[in-house]
Design a protein around this motif. Sequence first.
Motif, PDB file in Angstrom:
ATOM      1  N   UNK A  16      -1.293   0.001   5.410  1.00 24.56           N
ATOM      2  CA  UNK A  16      -1.309  -0.382   4.003  1.00 24.56           C
ATOM      3  C   UNK A  16      -0.723  -1.794   3.917  1.00 24.56           C
ATOM      4  N   UNK A  17      -1.574  -2.786   3.693  1.00 25.77           N
ATOM      5  CA  UNK A  17      -1.122  -4.175   3.732  1.00 25.77           C
ATOM      6  C   UNK A  17      -1.052  -4.839   2.352  1.00 25.77           C
ATOM      7  N   UNK A  18      -1.046  -4.038   1.299  1.00 24.62           N
ATOM      8  CA  UNK A  18      -1.041  -4.624  -0.044  1.00 24.62           C
ATOM      9  C   UNK A  18       0.206  -5.462  -0.303  1.00 24.62           C
ATOM     10  N   UNK A  19       1.335  -5.059   0.248  1.00 24.63           N
ATOM     11  CA  UNK A  19       2.585  -5.784   0.006  1.00 24.63           C
ATOM     12  C   UNK A  19       2.579  -7.178   0.623  1.00 24.63           C
ATOM     13  N   UNK A  20       1.677  -7.440   1.546  1.00 22.03           N
ATOM     14  CA  UNK A  20       1.615  -8.749   2.179  1.00 22.03           C
ATOM     15  C   UNK A  20       0.928  -9.795   1.303  1.00 22.03           C
ATOM     16  N   UNK A  30       6.344   0.703   3.245  1.00 22.53           N
ATOM     17  CA  UNK A  30       5.100   1.346   2.804  1.00 22.53           C
ATOM     18  C   UNK A  30       4.423   2.114   3.940  1.00 22.53           C
ATOM     19  N   UNK A  31       4.612   1.631   5.179  1.00 16.39           N
ATOM     20  CA  UNK A  31       3.939   2.253   6.323  1.00 16.39           C
ATOM     21  C   UNK A  31       4.878   3.078   7.199  1.00 16.39           C
ATOM     22  N   UNK A  32       6.115   3.321   6.697  1.00 15.44           N
ATOM     23  CA  UNK A  32       7.118   4.100   7.424  1.00 15.44           C
ATOM     24  C   UNK A  32       7.419   3.492   8.798  1.00 15.44           C
ATOM     25  N   UNK A  33       7.573   2.196   8.790  1.00 14.36           N
ATOM     26  CA  UNK A  33       7.918   1.459  10.000  1.00 14.36           C
ATOM     27  C   UNK A  33       9.344   0.942   9.873  1.00 14.36           C
TER      28      UNK A  33
END
Length: 310
Positions: free
Chosen positions: A13-17, A119-122
């Motif tokens: 999920x790259x929306x935050x970028x 967002x990606x649990x990283x």
Amino acid sequence: MSSSSPKRLAPLDDRSLTEHVARSSVTAHARRLEQELGIRGGVSRVGVGCAMTIAVLLGFPTAVLFGLLSLEHGAGWAIAAAVILLATIALCGWIVIAASRYHRRAPELRYRLGRFAEDNRLEYTPSLGEPAHPGQLFSRGGEREAQDVVRWPDGRLEVGNYRYVTVGYRGTRSVWEWGYATAPLAHPVPALLLDGKRNKGLFDDRIASAFDARTPTRLESPDGGRFELWTWQRDADAARRLVDDQLLSQLGLRSADLEIVDGRVFLFSNRPLSTADPGTWAWIIETMDLIQARAAALGRPTTGEDVTRA
């Protein structure tokens, strides 16, 4: 090391970028990082001042010297003095502008990467001193530091930017910056080093060492990219099957080098990775999945000595 087929990395999920962020949120995040971890929001004023001082001390005296020479040797020296003076002023202006841009961009990047990881649990680490990785790059120089490190919790992938400092003639310091991605291999693969030649300047650092005892093999991708494959002769056939034309073309998309050592694969870029670009993450995941698939296709049996070391 498991001999089962590795799971493909899930899309991110790259929306935050890319989505809009409030400046107040970035500022609050930068202030919290400084208070909790001591990480400053932007560039060092001391560093900017030192860079400008060096430019002035080199440029202005030279311009004055050339101006004095013009009194006796003609207008050519006067023109040279004017050019050097203008170049020095322009360089100082560029330093200020570049520092200002970085001062604004660095806190925003940390904020975006923090949200991206959440967002990606990283896991996101803004700064990590002396990263404990094998391989040629992570043992060079001093003041070694990884920045903006994003890790998968199960250790399946780590991405970051890395810098180190070398000291040369008369104490001259050189700062080298790389981007990297690393993952454990699910199948045994011989140690190798693949040094790409595309987009490397005369003074760029190389991943290959001048003291490497292995014999390099020159390779070329279908799109014209040039590489040197360093591996032991006994492993040459397996290494060449791993590094096929498709993988060479994939690495050429981002001018990346490849190293496999101690059961891990490393992708190296001789420029910091643009981790705010969703395309960078898509390329990393695609490349890692391709390498894992090539490693599985080698079909070598798993033994107690499942990694061939250089």
